[in-house]
Design a protein around this motif. Structure first.
Motif, PDB file in Angstrom:
ATOM      1  N   LEU A  57      12.483   8.733 -15.700  1.00 33.17           N
ATOM      2  CA  LEU A  57      11.688   7.512 -15.878  1.00 33.17           C
ATOM      3  C   LEU A  57      10.314   7.605 -15.218  1.00 33.17           C
ATOM      4  CD1 LEU A  57      14.333   4.682 -15.570  1.00 33.17           C
ATOM      5  CD2 LEU A  57      12.909   5.206 -17.545  1.00 33.17           C
ATOM      6  N   LEU A  58      10.207   8.402 -14.182  1.00 28.48           N
ATOM      7  CA  LEU A  58       8.917   8.507 -13.498  1.00 28.48           C
ATOM      8  C   LEU A  58       7.863   9.151 -14.398  1.00 28.48           C
ATOM      9  CD1 LEU A  58       8.051   7.538 -10.758  1.00 28.48           C
ATOM     10  CD2 LEU A  58       8.351   9.832  -9.891  1.00 28.48           C
ATOM     11  N   LYS A  59       8.294   9.994 -15.326  1.00 28.37           N
ATOM     12  CA  LYS A  59       7.363  10.606 -16.273  1.00 28.37           C
ATOM     13  C   LYS A  59       6.870   9.595 -17.304  1.00 28.37           C
ATOM     14  CE  LYS A  59       9.163  15.265 -15.963  1.00 28.37           C
ATOM     15  NZ  LYS A  59       9.831  16.360 -16.650  1.00 28.37           N
ATOM     16  N   ARG A  60       7.628   8.536 -17.478  1.00 28.99           N
ATOM     17  CA  ARG A  60       7.258   7.484 -18.429  1.00 28.99           C
ATOM     18  C   ARG A  60       6.538   6.374 -17.673  1.00 28.99           C
ATOM     19  NH1 ARG A  60       8.978   7.721 -23.716  1.00 28.99           N
ATOM     20  NH2 ARG A  60       7.250   6.273 -23.679  1.00 28.99           N
ATOM     21  N   SER A  61       5.377   6.694 -17.129  1.00 27.16           N
ATOM     22  CA  SER A  61       4.661   5.736 -16.283  1.00 27.16           C
ATOM     23  C   SER A  61       4.311   4.453 -17.022  1.00 27.16           C
ATOM     24  CB  SER A  61       3.425   6.368 -15.671  1.00 27.16           C
ATOM     25  OG  SER A  61       2.594   6.918 -16.676  1.00 27.16           O
ATOM     26  N   ASP A  62       4.224   4.505 -18.352  1.00 23.97           N
ATOM     27  CA  ASP A  62       3.951   3.285 -19.098  1.00 23.97           C
ATOM     28  C   ASP A  62       5.143   2.328 -19.060  1.00 23.97           C
ATOM     29  OD1 ASP A  62       5.145   5.403 -20.559  1.00 23.97           O
ATOM     30  OD2 ASP A  62       4.745   4.397 -22.461  1.00 23.97           O
ATOM     31  N   ALA A 111      15.607   8.613  -7.557  1.00 27.48           N
ATOM     32  CA  ALA A 111      16.505   8.371  -8.688  1.00 27.48           C
ATOM     33  C   ALA A 111      15.701   8.178  -9.976  1.00 27.48           C
ATOM     34  CB  ALA A 111      17.388   7.158  -8.418  1.00 27.48           C
ATOM     35  N   LEU A 112      14.581   7.464  -9.886  1.00 29.16           N
ATOM     36  CA  LEU A 112      13.720   7.302 -11.065  1.00 29.16           C
ATOM     37  C   LEU A 112      13.237   8.653 -11.577  1.00 29.16           C
ATOM     38  CD1 LEU A 112      11.389   4.226 -10.390  1.00 29.16           C
ATOM     39  CD2 LEU A 112      13.362   4.366 -11.898  1.00 29.16           C
ATOM     40  N   LYS A 113      12.865   9.522 -10.645  1.00 28.16           N
ATOM     41  CA  LYS A 113      12.387  10.842 -11.061  1.00 28.16           C
ATOM     42  C   LYS A 113      13.512  11.653 -11.682  1.00 28.16           C
ATOM     43  CE  LYS A 113      10.002  14.985 -10.003  1.00 28.16           C
ATOM     44  NZ  LYS A 113       8.752  15.438  -9.549  1.00 28.16           N
ATOM     45  N   SER A 114      14.676  11.610 -11.078  1.00 28.81           N
ATOM     46  CA  SER A 114      15.779  12.426 -11.588  1.00 28.81           C
ATOM     47  C   SER A 114      16.265  11.954 -12.956  1.00 28.81           C
ATOM     48  CB  SER A 114      16.936  12.465 -10.586  1.00 28.81           C
ATOM     49  OG  SER A 114      17.529  11.196 -10.470  1.00 28.81           O
ATOM     50  N   ARG A 149       0.818  -1.222   0.000  1.00 30.16           N
ATOM     51  CA  ARG A 149       0.000   0.000   0.000  1.00 30.16           C
ATOM     52  C   ARG A 149       0.851   1.271   0.000  1.00 30.16           C
ATOM     53  NH1 ARG A 149      -3.659  -0.051  -2.703  1.00 30.16           N
ATOM     54  NH2 ARG A 149      -4.168   1.961  -1.895  1.00 30.16           N
ATOM     55  N   LEU A 150       2.137   1.168   0.226  1.00 35.27           N
ATOM     56  CA  LEU A 150       3.002   2.354   0.234  1.00 35.27           C
ATOM     57  C   LEU A 150       3.379   2.692  -1.193  1.00 35.27           C
ATOM     58  CD1 LEU A 150       4.769   4.356   1.921  1.00 35.27           C
ATOM     59  CD2 LEU A 150       6.604   2.706   1.660  1.00 35.27           C
ATOM     60  N   HIS A 151       2.946   3.810  -1.633  1.00 33.36           N
ATOM     61  CA  HIS A 151       3.331   4.261  -2.965  1.00 33.36           C
ATOM     62  C   HIS A 151       3.459   5.770  -2.926  1.00 33.36           C
ATOM     63  CE1 HIS A 151      -0.926   5.111  -3.098  1.00 33.36           C
ATOM     64  NE2 HIS A 151      -1.161   3.831  -2.909  1.00 33.36           N
ATOM     65  N   HIS A 152       4.465   6.235  -3.567  1.00 35.74           N
ATOM     66  CA  HIS A 152       4.697   7.672  -3.595  1.00 35.74           C
ATOM     67  C   HIS A 152       4.842   8.174  -5.017  1.00 35.74           C
ATOM     68  CE1 HIS A 152       4.815   8.333   0.661  1.00 35.74           C
ATOM     69  NE2 HIS A 152       5.504   7.222   0.781  1.00 35.74           N
ATOM     70  N   THR A 153       4.324   7.400  -5.952  1.00 33.75           N
ATOM     71  CA  THR A 153       4.415   7.799  -7.347  1.00 33.75           C
ATOM     72  C   THR A 153       3.682   9.124  -7.557  1.00 33.75           C
ATOM     73  OG1 THR A 153       4.446   5.470  -7.927  1.00 33.75           O
ATOM     74  CG2 THR A 153       4.021   7.024  -9.706  1.00 33.75           C
ATOM     75  N   HIS A 154       2.485   9.238  -6.975  1.00 36.17           N
ATOM     76  CA  HIS A 154       1.708  10.465  -7.166  1.00 36.17           C
ATOM     77  C   HIS A 154       2.361  11.658  -6.499  1.00 36.17           C
ATOM     78  CE1 HIS A 154       0.345   9.155  -3.232  1.00 36.17           C
ATOM     79  NE2 HIS A 154      -0.145  10.347  -3.034  1.00 36.17           N
ATOM     80  N   VAL A 155       2.956  11.460  -5.324  1.00 32.33           N
ATOM     81  CA  VAL A 155       3.610  12.544  -4.603  1.00 32.33           C
ATOM     82  C   VAL A 155       4.835  13.017  -5.375  1.00 32.33           C
ATOM     83  CG1 VAL A 155       4.805  13.156  -2.471  1.00 32.33           C
ATOM     84  CG2 VAL A 155       2.771  11.728  -2.376  1.00 32.33           C
ATOM     85  N   LEU A 156       5.602  12.087  -5.882  1.00 35.84           N
ATOM     86  CA  LEU A 156       6.805  12.440  -6.624  1.00 35.84           C
ATOM     87  C   LEU A 156       6.486  13.194  -7.904  1.00 35.84           C
ATOM     88  CD1 LEU A 156       9.312   9.509  -6.292  1.00 35.84           C
ATOM     89  CD2 LEU A 156       9.866  11.919  -6.228  1.00 35.84           C
ATOM     90  N   GLN A 157       5.348  12.942  -8.501  1.00 35.54           N
ATOM     91  CA  GLN A 157       4.993  13.658  -9.720  1.00 35.54           C
ATOM     92  C   GLN A 157       4.630  15.105  -9.421  1.00 35.54           C
ATOM     93  OE1 GLN A 157       2.025  11.047 -11.359  1.00 35.54           O
ATOM     94  NE2 GLN A 157       3.566   9.793 -12.388  1.00 35.54           N
ATOM     95  N   ALA A 158       4.174  15.379  -8.198  1.00 39.80           N
ATOM     96  CA  ALA A 158       3.760  16.728  -7.829  1.00 39.80           C
ATOM     97  C   ALA A 158       4.873  17.536  -7.161  1.00 39.80           C
ATOM     98  CB  ALA A 158       2.553  16.661  -6.897  1.00 39.80           C
ATOM     99  N   GLU A 159       5.883  16.870  -6.609  1.00 36.20           N
ATOM    100  CA  GLU A 159       6.958  17.550  -5.884  1.00 36.20           C
ATOM    101  C   GLU A 159       8.270  17.417  -6.638  1.00 36.20           C
ATOM    102  OE1 GLU A 159       7.049  15.455  -2.148  1.00 36.20           O
ATOM    103  OE2 GLU A 159       5.249  16.436  -1.406  1.00 36.20           O
ATOM    104  N   THR A 160       9.185  18.328  -6.334  1.00 41.24           N
ATOM    105  CA  THR A 160      10.538  18.156  -6.855  1.00 41.24           C
ATOM    106  C   THR A 160      11.196  17.018  -6.103  1.00 41.24           C
ATOM    107  OG1 THR A 160      11.611  19.644  -5.283  1.00 41.24           O
ATOM    108  CG2 THR A 160      10.699  20.654  -7.300  1.00 41.24           C
TER     109      THR A 160
END
Length: 186
Positions: free
Chosen positions: A111-116, A105-108, A17-28
């Motif tokens: 890759l996080l922008k490429r959710s597919d 690291a994924l965000k930097s 249940r721990l996911h921060h994908t949505h938070v990382l997309q909204a924050e630096t």
């Protein structure tokens, strides 16, 4: 059996249940990491220092040397072969911190922008964890607990991607199955 020892089954459910994908997309990335540090470390450090001082005063246990205490306080004990604190439950925070660093690291890398692509990235990372072998590998209740439980964080993120239709459901389901099967083969 390792999935049921030391509260691990509860840890697995928490990780799913721990996911921060949505938070990382909204924050630096830096904002994300700073918020996570301030969410975890102040109370954790207070709890560990309380445990150390009460152990010393009440039970006569000697104070640990700084070479043990500092990695423990920083949740980096796995890299310095230091034992657990707080009755051994800090292993869950150690995994959580490493997951936050991984997601940052994924965000930097973009890759996080490429959710597919993320379900495939998580499957690939699970395979890499399997190839490098158990981590950490020092005396404790479960050598390799990060390698064993880390992929459940990936499953949680993939479930989030599927629930919010951020990635194709069929790829999410396939990646969950592959990650789970790989995790069962440890």
């Amino acid at each position: 059996m390792p999935l049921c020892v030391g509260g691990a089954a509860g840890g697995v459910l928490f990780y799913i249940r721990l996911h921060h994908t949505h938070v990382l997309q909204a924050e630096t990335t830096i904002e994300f990491l700073i918020k996570r540090v301030f969410r975890i470390y102040p109370l954790y450090i207070f709890a560990v220092l309380t445990e150390v001082f009460l152990g010393s005063m009440v039970h006569g246990v000697g104070l640990p040397p700084l070479s043990i205490l500092i990695p423990r306080l920083l949740l980096l004990g796995d890299f310095f072969d230091t034992g657990y604190s707080l009755g051994g439950v800090d292993w869950t925070l150690r995994i959580e911190i490493m997951f936050y660093v991984f997601m940052a690291a994924l965000k930097s890398t973009g890759l996080l922008k490429r959710s597919d692509w993320l379900p495939a990235v998580f499957v690939l990372c699970t395979g890499v964890l399997h190839m490098v072998g158990p981590f950490p590998v020092f005396a404790g209740w479960s050598n390799g607990y990060f390698t064993l439980y880390g992929p459940f964080l990936f499953i949680g993120s993939v479930i989030y991607l599927a629930e919010h239709q951020i990635a194709r459901k069929k790829y999410c389901i396939a990646s969950i199955v592959l990650i789970f099967l790989r995790s069962c083969s440890w």
